[in-house]
Write a protein that holds these residues in place. Structure first.
Motif, PDB file in Angstrom:
ATOM      1  N   LEU A   3      36.942  16.877  88.660  1.00 14.34           N
ATOM      2  CA  LEU A   3      37.515  18.224  88.764  1.00 14.34           C
ATOM      3  C   LEU A   3      38.472  18.514  87.619  1.00 14.34           C
ATOM      4  N   ALA A   4      39.245  17.521  87.220  1.00 14.11           N
ATOM      5  CA  ALA A   4      40.172  17.698  86.096  1.00 14.11           C
ATOM      6  C   ALA A   4      39.399  17.937  84.798  1.00 14.11           C
ATOM      7  N   ALA A   5      38.290  17.232  84.620  1.00 17.31           N
ATOM      8  CA  ALA A   5      37.478  17.412  83.418  1.00 17.31           C
ATOM      9  C   ALA A   5      36.866  18.814  83.390  1.00 17.31           C
ATOM     10  N   ILE A   6      36.388  19.275  84.537  1.00 15.62           N
ATOM     11  CA  ILE A   6      35.830  20.631  84.614  1.00 15.62           C
ATOM     12  C   ILE A   6      36.911  21.662  84.314  1.00 15.62           C
ATOM     13  N   ASP A   7      38.090  21.448  84.879  1.00 20.99           N
ATOM     14  CA  ASP A   7      39.200  22.379  84.651  1.00 20.99           C
ATOM     15  C   ASP A   7      39.589  22.410  83.175  1.00 20.99           C
ATOM     16  N   ALA A   8      39.587  21.253  82.529  1.00 22.57           N
ATOM     17  CA  ALA A   8      39.947  21.187  81.108  1.00 22.57           C
ATOM     18  C   ALA A   8      38.910  21.881  80.233  1.00 22.57           C
ATOM     19  N   GLU A   9      37.646  21.831  80.641  1.00 19.58           N
ATOM     20  CA  GLU A   9      36.578  22.429  79.850  1.00 19.58           C
ATOM     21  C   GLU A   9      36.252  23.861  80.267  1.00 19.58           C
ATOM     22  N   TRP A  10      36.930  24.377  81.284  1.00 13.42           N
ATOM     23  CA  TRP A  10      36.589  25.713  81.775  1.00 13.42           C
ATOM     24  C   TRP A  10      36.678  26.811  80.708  1.00 13.42           C
ATOM     25  N   PRO A  11      37.662  26.804  79.827  1.00 14.70           N
ATOM     26  CA  PRO A  11      37.678  27.850  78.792  1.00 14.70           C
ATOM     27  C   PRO A  11      36.398  27.849  77.948  1.00 14.70           C
ATOM     28  N   LEU A  12      35.862  26.665  77.653  1.00 15.56           N
ATOM     29  CA  LEU A  12      34.624  26.588  76.882  1.00 15.56           C
ATOM     30  C   LEU A  12      33.442  27.066  77.717  1.00 15.56           C
ATOM     31  N   ILE A  13      33.398  26.693  78.983  1.00 11.55           N
ATOM     32  CA  ILE A  13      32.326  27.151  79.869  1.00 11.55           C
ATOM     33  C   ILE A  13      32.335  28.675  79.936  1.00 11.55           C
TER      34      ILE A  13
END
Length: 82
Positions: free
Chosen positions: A17-27
């Motif tokens: 979840l932390a990795a997804i949150d960190a990459e959310w701006p790119l997503i």
């Protein structure tokens, strides 16, 4: 969590979840680019893309590039050479 299992495989881990949150701006930037590309495809139905369609596509591409560099530099996967 299922008491018969030591790990609940149905839910993402806190690290995931932390990795997804960190990459959310790119997503989010990539989704905007996809939307701009779809708009370009549908523009053919109305005689082709206009200047605003092209501008939207260029801005979305630039945003993906910018945000990808930001995410990579935060995660330490981007190394600058001197």
């Amino acid at each position: 969590m299922n008491p018969n299992r030591t790990v609940d495989l149905d839910e993402p881990t806190p690290d995931a979840l932390a990795a997804i949150d960190a990459e959310w701006p790119l997503i989010d930037a990539e989704l905007a680019l996809l939307d701009a590309e779809i708009t370009m495809l549908y523009a053919e139905d109305r005689g082709g893309p206009d200047e605003l369609d092209w501008r939207r596509l260029r801005r979305a591409e630039a945003r993906v590039t910018r945000v990808a560099a930001e995410v990579a530099s935060r995660s330490g996967t981007f190394r600058r050479t001197a």
